[in-house]
Design a protein around this motif. Structure first.
Motif, short mmCIF file in Angstrom:
data_model
loop_
_atom_site.label_atom_id
_atom_site.label_comp_id
_atom_site.label_asym_id
_atom_site.label_seq_id
_atom_site.Cartn_x
_atom_site.Cartn_y
_atom_site.Cartn_z
N ALA A 150 0.83 -1.36 -0.09
CA ALA A 150 -0.01 -0.20 -0.02
C ALA A 150 0.79 1.35 0.03
N GLN A 151 1.86 1.29 0.82
CA GLN A 151 2.84 2.31 0.69
C GLN A 151 3.66 2.74 -0.79
N THR A 152 3.91 1.43 -1.60
CA THR A 152 4.46 1.69 -2.61
C THR A 152 3.55 2.13 -3.61
N ILE A 153 2.08 1.84 -3.28
CA ILE A 153 1.14 2.67 -4.27
C ILE A 153 0.79 3.90 -4.03
N ILE A 154 1.04 4.38 -2.77
CA ILE A 154 0.79 5.75 -2.36
C ILE A 154 2.20 6.59 -2.76
N ASN A 155 3.33 5.99 -2.65
CA ASN A 155 4.41 6.53 -3.29
C ASN A 155 4.46 6.85 -4.72
N GLU A 156 3.75 5.87 -5.46
CA GLU A 156 3.69 6.23 -7.00
C GLU A 156 2.49 7.12 -7.57
N TYR A 157 1.55 7.09 -6.42
CA TYR A 157 0.19 7.91 -7.25
C TYR A 157 -0.28 8.93 -6.28
N TYR A 158 0.56 9.31 -5.29
CA TYR A 158 0.35 10.28 -4.26
C TYR A 158 -0.15 11.86 -5.00
N MET A 159 0.05 11.92 -5.97
CA MET A 159 -0.32 13.14 -6.89
C MET A 159 -1.64 13.04 -7.29
N HIS A 160 -2.27 11.82 -7.20
CA HIS A 160 -3.62 11.54 -7.72
C HIS A 160 -4.54 11.25 -6.59
N LYS A 161 -5.93 11.37 -6.92
CA LYS A 161 -6.59 10.69 -5.95
C LYS A 161 -6.47 9.38 -5.45
N ILE A 162 -6.62 8.95 -4.40
CA ILE A 162 -6.46 7.46 -4.14
C ILE A 162 -7.62 7.06 -3.25
N ASP A 163 -8.16 5.97 -3.79
CA ASP A 163 -9.34 5.49 -2.93
C ASP A 163 -8.94 4.61 -1.82
N PHE A 164 -8.88 5.05 -0.56
CA PHE A 164 -8.09 4.26 0.75
C PHE A 164 -8.96 3.13 0.91
N PHE A 182 -1.41 0.47 9.06
CA PHE A 182 -0.61 1.47 8.31
C PHE A 182 0.09 2.57 9.22
N LYS A 183 -0.62 2.91 10.14
CA LYS A 183 -0.09 3.96 10.90
C LYS A 183 0.97 3.37 11.80
N ASN A 184 0.82 2.22 12.31
CA ASN A 184 1.68 1.45 13.35
C ASN A 184 3.12 1.06 12.43
N LYS A 185 3.18 0.99 11.24
CA LYS A 185 4.26 0.52 10.38
C LYS A 185 4.83 1.78 9.88
N VAL A 186 4.21 2.73 9.42
CA VAL A 186 4.74 3.85 8.68
C VAL A 186 4.90 5.07 9.72
N GLY A 187 4.14 5.28 10.68
CA GLY A 187 4.01 6.38 11.54
C GLY A 187 3.14 7.31 11.28
N ALA A 188 2.15 7.19 10.32
CA ALA A 188 1.05 8.42 9.95
C ALA A 188 0.17 7.41 9.40
N SER A 189 -1.10 8.01 9.54
CA SER A 189 -2.18 7.36 8.93
C SER A 189 -1.96 7.53 7.26
N PRO A 190 -2.87 6.86 6.62
CA PRO A 190 -2.70 6.86 4.88
C PRO A 190 -3.12 8.10 4.61
N ILE A 191 -4.14 8.91 5.11
CA ILE A 191 -4.28 10.29 4.51
C ILE A 191 -3.10 11.42 5.16
N GLN A 192 -2.48 11.16 6.18
CA GLN A 192 -1.70 12.25 6.44
C GLN A 192 -0.06 11.71 5.65
N TYR A 193 -0.05 10.59 5.51
CA TYR A 193 1.26 10.14 4.92
C TYR A 193 0.93 10.50 3.22
N ILE A 194 0.00 10.68 2.71
CA ILE A 194 -0.08 11.08 1.24
C ILE A 194 -0.15 12.58 1.25
N LEU A 195 -0.54 13.32 2.33
CA LEU A 195 -0.58 14.63 2.61
C LEU A 195 0.96 14.96 2.75
#
Length: 258
Positions: A150-164, A182-195
């Motif tokens: 999931a993190q890889t997908i966000i890294n590639e497509y963070y400039m676009h709308k992602i349906d979490f 996601f928050k436990n592993k990455v340190g931020a929620s998906p929405i915060q991470y993409i921001l």
């Protein structure tokens, strides 16, 4: 829906006509009805002829040169299914009659019958899923570490709308469970991470380009420049313009580094 329809055009390209480098914020599928030529998609060069089609990922720069007069159809759509399509030139087959699929979209767009917008999304979704089925060896294998995936997908497509929620479904979890893992592993929620990814990209553009703030906002995936300015100030403590001013001062005034 697996995809949402964006655009479809048909054009005749003249012999030796060159289509300058450009990109789109969505997938583009180019179907070559007739003719032949060469195209560059990202860093890869391909040749094409009648019956071929090109898959071009969002934001990939591409160009085209036609050796013969060509008829071309090109369709844009945003995909909501993961993993993403893989770029390249492919050949139309009996199991994937690209011309038939593209003309069905063209007919719907022309006739504008009731619910034509929903039907266009439906046709684009069908096209998208057929492409995923037609190229099974190109589909990214499901990762045992679904959060890394999931993190890889966000890294590639963070400039676009992602349906979490769709991404959570793809990962095999409810959205709440997915968000927690996601928050436990990455340190931020998906929405915060993409921001955070969007803000970092915006900083680079503010430092190294003279693009207007409104353009940077759209390039980084924000819906409006007001939203961008608000989020940027919330995350950094200063406005985008003030950040640019400080960056310029730092790069031009030797005394700042002393």
């Amino acid at each position: 829906m697996a995809a949402s329809f964006d655009f479809l055009y048909q054009a005749t390209r003249m012999k030796n006509e060159w289509i300058a480098p450009h990109h789109h914020p969505c997938y583009e599928l180019v179907y070559y009805v007739s003719g032949q030529g060469n195209t560059r998609i990202g860093k890869m060069d391909y040749s094409f002829k009648a019956g071929d089609y090109a898959i071009i990922a969002p934001c990939t720069v591409h160009e085209e040169r036609h050796e013969l007069q060509s008829k071309v159809m090109f369709c844009g759509f945003a995909g909501n299914v993961y993993p993403p399509l893989v770029e390249g030139i492919y050949r139309e087959t009996s199991s994937l009659p690209m011309g038939k699929l593209m003309h069905a979209i063209a007919d719907e767009l022309r006739d504008k019958k009731p619910f034509h917008k929903q039907m266009l999304d439906n046709l684009a979704s069908n096209l998208y899923l057929e492409l995923l089925r037609a190229h099974p060896t190109q589909v990214i294998e499901y990762r045992t570490d679904v959060i890394q995936y999931a993190q890889t997908i966000i890294n590639e497509y963070y400039m676009h709308k992602i349906d979490f929620h769709a991404l959570a479904d793809q990962s095999g979890y409810s959205y709440d469970r997915f968000r927690h893992l996601f928050k436990n592993k990455v340190g931020a929620s998906p929405i915060q991470y993409i921001l955070e990814r969007r803000i970092e990209h915006a900083k680079v553009m503010l430092r190294h380009t003279q693009m207007q703030v409104s353009v940077i906002a759209m390039e980084c995936g924000f819906s409006t420049d007001a939203q961008f300015c608000s989020m940027f100030k919330r995350e950094t403590g200063i406005t985008p313009l003030r950040y640019r001013e400080r960056a310029c001062l730092t790069s031009t005034d030797p005394g700042v580094h002393q």
